[in-house]
Design an enzyme around this catalytic site. Structure first.
Site, PDB file in Angstrom:
ATOM      1  N   CYS A   1       0.906  -1.155   0.055  1.00 55.12           N
ATOM      2  CA  CYS A   1       0.134   0.015  -0.019  1.00 55.12           C
ATOM      3  C   CYS A   1       0.811   1.254  -0.137  1.00 55.12           C
ATOM      4  CB  CYS A   1      -0.841  -0.027   1.205  1.00 55.12           C
ATOM      5  SG  CYS A   1      -0.252  -0.310   2.780  1.00 55.12           S
TER       6      CYS A   1
HETATM    7  N1  LIG Z   1      -4.503  -3.823   4.648  1.00 55.02           N
HETATM    8  C1  LIG Z   1      -4.062  -3.195   3.571  1.00 55.02           C
HETATM    9  O1  LIG Z   1      -4.083  -1.872   3.528  1.00 55.02           O
HETATM   10  C2  LIG Z   1      -3.178  -4.079   2.708  1.00 55.02           C
HETATM   11  C3  LIG Z   1      -2.642  -3.379   1.518  1.00 55.02           C
HETATM   12  C4  LIG Z   1      -1.865  -3.960   0.784  1.00 55.02           C
HETATM   13  C5  LIG Z   1      -1.563  -5.237   0.747  1.00 55.02           C
HETATM   14  N2  LIG Z   1      -1.941  -5.951   1.944  1.00 55.02           N
HETATM   15  C6  LIG Z   1      -1.600  -7.278   2.308  1.00 55.02           C
HETATM   16  O2  LIG Z   1      -2.760  -8.079   1.953  1.00 55.02           O
HETATM   17  C7  LIG Z   1      -2.725  -9.191   2.689  1.00 55.02           C
HETATM   18  C8  LIG Z   1      -4.210  -9.306   3.635  1.00 55.02           C
HETATM   19  O3  LIG Z   1      -3.962  -7.971   4.345  1.00 55.02           O
HETATM   20  P1  LIG Z   1      -5.296  -7.739   5.343  1.00 55.02           P
HETATM   21  O4  LIG Z   1      -5.065  -6.323   5.770  1.00 55.02           O
HETATM   22  O5  LIG Z   1      -6.461  -8.117   4.604  1.00 55.02           O
HETATM   23  O6  LIG Z   1      -5.051  -8.607   6.379  1.00 55.02           O
HETATM   24  P2  LIG Z   1      -5.796  -8.946   7.638  1.00 55.02           P
HETATM   25  O7  LIG Z   1      -7.028  -7.852   7.651  1.00 55.02           O
HETATM   26  O8  LIG Z   1      -5.270  -8.812   9.087  1.00 55.02           O
HETATM   27  O9  LIG Z   1      -6.222 -10.229   7.588  1.00 55.02           O
HETATM   28  C9  LIG Z   1      -5.695 -11.243   7.754  1.00 55.02           C
HETATM   29  C10 LIG Z   1      -6.482 -12.392   8.087  1.00 55.02           C
HETATM   30  O10 LIG Z   1      -5.685 -13.446   7.670  1.00 55.02           O
HETATM   31  C11 LIG Z   1      -6.056 -14.775   8.392  1.00 55.02           C
HETATM   32  N3  LIG Z   1      -4.742 -15.236   8.628  1.00 55.02           N
HETATM   33  C12 LIG Z   1      -3.695 -15.006   9.356  1.00 55.02           C
HETATM   34  N4  LIG Z   1      -2.627 -15.723   9.205  1.00 55.02           N
HETATM   35  C13 LIG Z   1      -3.201 -16.687   8.275  1.00 55.02           C
HETATM   36  C14 LIG Z   1      -2.626 -17.873   7.999  1.00 55.02           C
HETATM   37  N5  LIG Z   1      -1.436 -18.328   8.353  1.00 55.02           N
HETATM   38  N6  LIG Z   1      -3.365 -18.844   7.279  1.00 55.02           N
HETATM   39  C15 LIG Z   1      -4.628 -18.459   7.291  1.00 55.02           C
HETATM   40  N7  LIG Z   1      -5.179 -17.421   7.358  1.00 55.02           N
HETATM   41  C16 LIG Z   1      -4.466 -16.217   8.158  1.00 55.02           C
HETATM   42  C17 LIG Z   1      -6.679 -13.948   9.926  1.00 55.02           C
HETATM   43  O11 LIG Z   1      -8.064 -14.383   9.796  1.00 55.02           O
HETATM   44  P3  LIG Z   1      -8.476 -15.574  10.941  1.00 55.02           P
HETATM   45  O12 LIG Z   1      -7.554 -15.842  12.039  1.00 55.02           O
HETATM   46  O13 LIG Z   1      -9.757 -15.139  11.082  1.00 55.02           O
HETATM   47  O14 LIG Z   1      -8.608 -16.879   9.895  1.00 55.02           O
HETATM   48  C18 LIG Z   1      -6.774 -12.451   9.670  1.00 55.02           C
HETATM   49  O15 LIG Z   1      -7.890 -12.136  10.067  1.00 55.02           O
HETATM   50  C19 LIG Z   1      -1.504  -9.095   3.360  1.00 55.02           C
HETATM   51  O16 LIG Z   1      -0.488  -9.993   2.803  1.00 55.02           O
HETATM   52  C20 LIG Z   1      -1.190  -7.583   3.504  1.00 55.02           C
HETATM   53  O17 LIG Z   1       0.403  -7.320   3.736  1.00 55.02           O
HETATM   54  C21 LIG Z   1      -2.581  -5.298   2.866  1.00 55.02           C
END
Ligand SMILES: NC(=O)c1ccc[n+]([C@@H]2O[C@H](COP(=O)([O-])OP(=O)(O)OC[C@H]3O[C@@H](n4cnc5c(N)ncnc54)[C@H](OP(=O)(O)O)[C@@H]3O)[C@@H](O)[C@H]2O)c1
Length: 344
Positions: free
Chosen positions: A144
């Site tokens: 991001c």
């Molecule tokens: N947020 C942003 O603005 C943004 C922007 C660009 C890229 N990203 C990337 O996009 C991806 C998702 O980001 P996010 O912000 O959506 O993250 P998030 O809201 O923190 O969601 C991560 C979810 O993944 C699940 N999780 C965590 N570890 C896991 C594992 N080992 N196996 C399966 N499920 C797992 C957990 O759900 P449960 O515990 O409920 O299963 C957690 O709620 C990441 O790689 C992040 O770096 C994020």
């Protein structure tokens, strides 16, 4: 209609992908997975997604294109078999962003789960790699912060306008750190407070350096990147600074219009980058796939200053991923992404 699947719909990025795909004219979201949510209706985890009528599974059903919204490490592991089976994969984690596996392992402090897949992965910033994205099977959606900082500096580096000594000062809303709870993001900790973090080197510096270095002659730019957490839900605003290279623009006020012209020309045909007439604010990008750029010159200091803003969950994640998918599957690049920002 092509069928899309989302691995890990239960984070913020997964949910935003589902929201955006709902209106896509060429693609239907048919399968979503999640760890803790498996077996539940998607509507139970995210009531705003109820009209999709989906149930969260443990594994994807048969689909034509896969989005992964897992954290790094877990993502490459989950998508490797799908890539090997020939499916187009668009990954939101950092696992396929860095060209050099040693760079990945030193920045992320772990062995890469699928290094053999790195050579064919493309950094999914269409403004820099459109043709490669269109031919790719594996696309790494940029982080991001890099999604705001790289477009802010690319035209200046490509034009030789600045010295290779850059400061990127970025502010992000708390959704940038995801949905997983931690103390820093509790309302009472984050509200009415601003926090600088990652001062010893934030992960995203690796991809910012990689991509900016590709745009200019050696030496690679020296970059100081300092992210800040600010008390808002969505949005990133990056202010980027670099000394102007001697003699590259006219003295006085003309420098400003010349710099604007360089930026406007660089992004002339870009559907989602707007070079704007006044310093943008994050609200002007909320919910949209636009990155807004305001380049100017600090005449007293002889420095280029570029303000860049976007919605971290759209152009900084799910929207850019759909833009990549459109290119990969041969759809109009803007399909499903035409909405303007939500304001106020
Ligand atoms: N947020 C942003 O603005 C943004 C922007 C660009 C890229 N990203 C990337 O996009 C991806 C998702 O980001 P996010 O912000 O959506 O993250 P998030 O809201 O923190 O969601 C991560 C979810 O993944 C699940 N999780 C965590 N570890 C896991 C594992 N080992 N196996 C399966 N499920 C797992 C957990 O759900 P449960 O515990 O409920 O299963 C957690 O709620 C990441 O790689 C992040 O770096 C994020």
């Amino acid at each position: 209609m092509k069928r899309a699947g989302i691995i890990n719909v239960t984070g913020y990025v997964g949910a935003e992908l589902a929201r955006l795909l709902w209106r896509h004219p060429e693609v239907r979201l048919t399968s979503v997975t999640g760890r803790s949510g498996a077996g539940k209706p998607l509507a139970e985890v995210f009531p705003h997604l109820a009209p999709l009528g989906l149930t969260i599974g443990e594994e994807l059903n048969s689909v034509d294109v896969v989005f992964s919204a897992l954290p790094h490490g877990a993502s490459a592991q989950a998508v490797a078999p799908l890539i090997e089976a020939g499916l187009p994969v668009i990954d939101h984690s950092a696992d396929f962003r860095l060209r050099d596996v040693d760079d990945y392992e030193s920045w992320y402090g772990r062995k890469h789960p699928a290094p053999h897949l790195l050579p064919d992965a493309v950094y999914g910033m269409p403004e820099l790699h459109r043709d490669e994205v269109a031919k790719a099977q594996v696309v790494a959606v940029p982080g991001c912060y890099p999604s705001s900082a790289i477009p802010a500096l690319a035209p200046a580096l490509r034009a030789g306008l600045i010295e290779h000594d850059v400061i990127i000062d970025s502010k992000s809303g708390v959704s940038g750190a995801g949905r997983t709870l931690d103390l820093k993001r509790h309302y009472s900790e984050a509200n009415e407070s601003v926090l600088a973090y990652g001062l010893e080197g934030h992960f995203h510096l690796a991809e910012i350096t990689q991509e900016l270095s590709r745009l200019c002659e050696a030496p690679a730019p020296r970059i100081t990147f300092i992210p800040h957490l600010v008390p808002m839900t969505r949005g990133i605003l990056s202010t980027c600074y670099a000394p102007l290279a001697p003699g590259r623009v006219s003295p006085g006020n003309r420098a400003r219009s010349e710099v604007r012209e360089i930026y406007s020309e660089f992004y002339r045909n870009e559907p989602f980058i707007r070079v704007v007439d006044s310093p943008p604010q994050t609200k002007q990008a909320w919910g949209s796939n636009y990155c807004l750029l305001y380049p100017t010159v600090d005449l007293r200091a002889g420095r280029l200053v570029v303000v860049s803003c976007l919605d971290n969950l759209v152009k900084g994640a799910a929207g850019q991923a759909i833009q990549d998918m459109n290119l990969m599957l041969g759809f109009p690049e803007t399909a499903g992404l035409e909405d303007l920002a939500v304001y106020p």
